[in-house]
Design a protein around this motif. Structure first.
Motif, short mmCIF file in Angstrom:
data_model
loop_
_atom_site.label_atom_id
_atom_site.label_comp_id
_atom_site.label_asym_id
_atom_site.label_seq_id
_atom_site.Cartn_x
_atom_site.Cartn_y
_atom_site.Cartn_z
N ARG A 150 6.23 -90.14 35.99
CA ARG A 150 4.99 -90.03 36.63
C ARG A 150 4.35 -91.34 37.00
NH1 ARG A 150 3.46 -85.94 39.84
NH2 ARG A 150 1.30 -86.06 39.06
N SER A 160 3.23 -96.02 39.71
CA SER A 160 3.14 -94.51 39.69
C SER A 160 3.89 -93.78 40.84
CB SER A 160 1.77 -93.97 39.59
OG SER A 160 1.13 -94.38 40.87
N ASP A 168 -2.73 -89.34 37.57
CA ASP A 168 -2.17 -89.73 36.30
C ASP A 168 -2.14 -91.04 35.62
OD1 ASP A 168 -1.80 -86.83 36.26
OD2 ASP A 168 0.63 -87.20 36.33
N HIS A 172 -4.38 -92.97 32.87
CA HIS A 172 -3.83 -93.83 31.72
C HIS A 172 -4.51 -95.21 31.61
CE1 HIS A 172 -0.81 -96.38 29.94
NE2 HIS A 172 -0.84 -97.03 30.64
N ARG A 187 -11.40 -86.68 31.91
CA ARG A 187 -10.38 -85.27 32.15
C ARG A 187 -11.30 -84.27 32.16
NH1 ARG A 187 -5.03 -85.29 32.18
NH2 ARG A 187 -4.25 -87.44 31.51
N ASP A 193 -6.46 -81.03 34.56
CA ASP A 193 -5.58 -80.37 33.52
C ASP A 193 -6.32 -79.32 32.82
OD1 ASP A 193 -3.52 -83.11 32.25
OD2 ASP A 193 -3.47 -81.76 33.95
#
Length: 197
Positions: A150, A160, A168, A172, A187, A193
């Protein structure tokens, strides 16, 4: 996280919309609600004004390259417009200058092809949209292309994969630049997620 950070997102004609606004949403939420030190988020482009992205969304450019503030991080999206950028020597030179100045470069999707065209991925591990993995290898056969990853953090360059993978990668980056707790808070705040009911 100690001192303030300036994060630039490069915006150009035919950029993929989510490549731009996905990371922007994550980093913007972090800057506005979570970061313990100031984070400034700006768009940079060839010239101030408006650009039309790949699906027709128009986005504003805060600063042209000459007037852009000193950056700590640059996000380089992908999209059809990267075809022109891989052959634009002035753009490739600008990216090389940023890299030489210690700016953390992060690409989304085919943005990595532009970094490769600038010679910045030589001998490195990198990823891109799975449909362009062969093209990335063709630009520079010394790249360790990780088409199933990813995102790939190779120190001062982070790449990415296609479109949504940029989100994602942005999480990070929040973890890397701030903390795992900060990334978890972003998040939670963006409902990323989270289970579907």
């Amino acid at each position: 996280m100690g001192s303030s950070l300036t994060v630039g997102v490069f915006v150009f004609e035919d950029a993929e919309e989510l490549d731009v606004v996905g990371p922007w949403e994550v980093l913007g939420f972090w800057a506005a609600h979570v970061a313990t030190a100031p984070v400034r988020l700006v768009t940079v482009g060839r010239e101030e004004g408006w650009v039309r992205c790949a699906k027709g969304l128009r986005l504003g450019v805060d600063h042209d390259l000459a007037a852009a503030p000193a950056l700590d991080v640059l996000i380089h999206p992908g999209g059809d417009g990267t075809r022109v950028l891989t052959k634009d020597s002035a753009h490739l030179d600008w990216l090389t200058q940023l890299h030489d100045q210690g700016v953390l470069l992060a690409s989304v999707c085919t943005g990595s092809l532009v970094l490769a065209a600038a010679g910045l991925l030589k001998g490195r591990s990198a990823t891109t949209h799975r449909d362009f993995a062969g093209k990335l290898a063709a630009i520079d056969d010394t790249i360790d292309v990780r088409a199933t990853d990813r995102y790939v953090d190779d120190g001062d360059i982070v790449t990415s994969a296609g479109v949504s993978a940029g989100i994602d990668m942005a999480f990070h980056l929040v973890e890397r630049l701030d903390s795992a707790e900060a990334a978890a808070e972003v998040r939670q705040g963006t409902q990323y997620d989270c289970p579907v009911s």
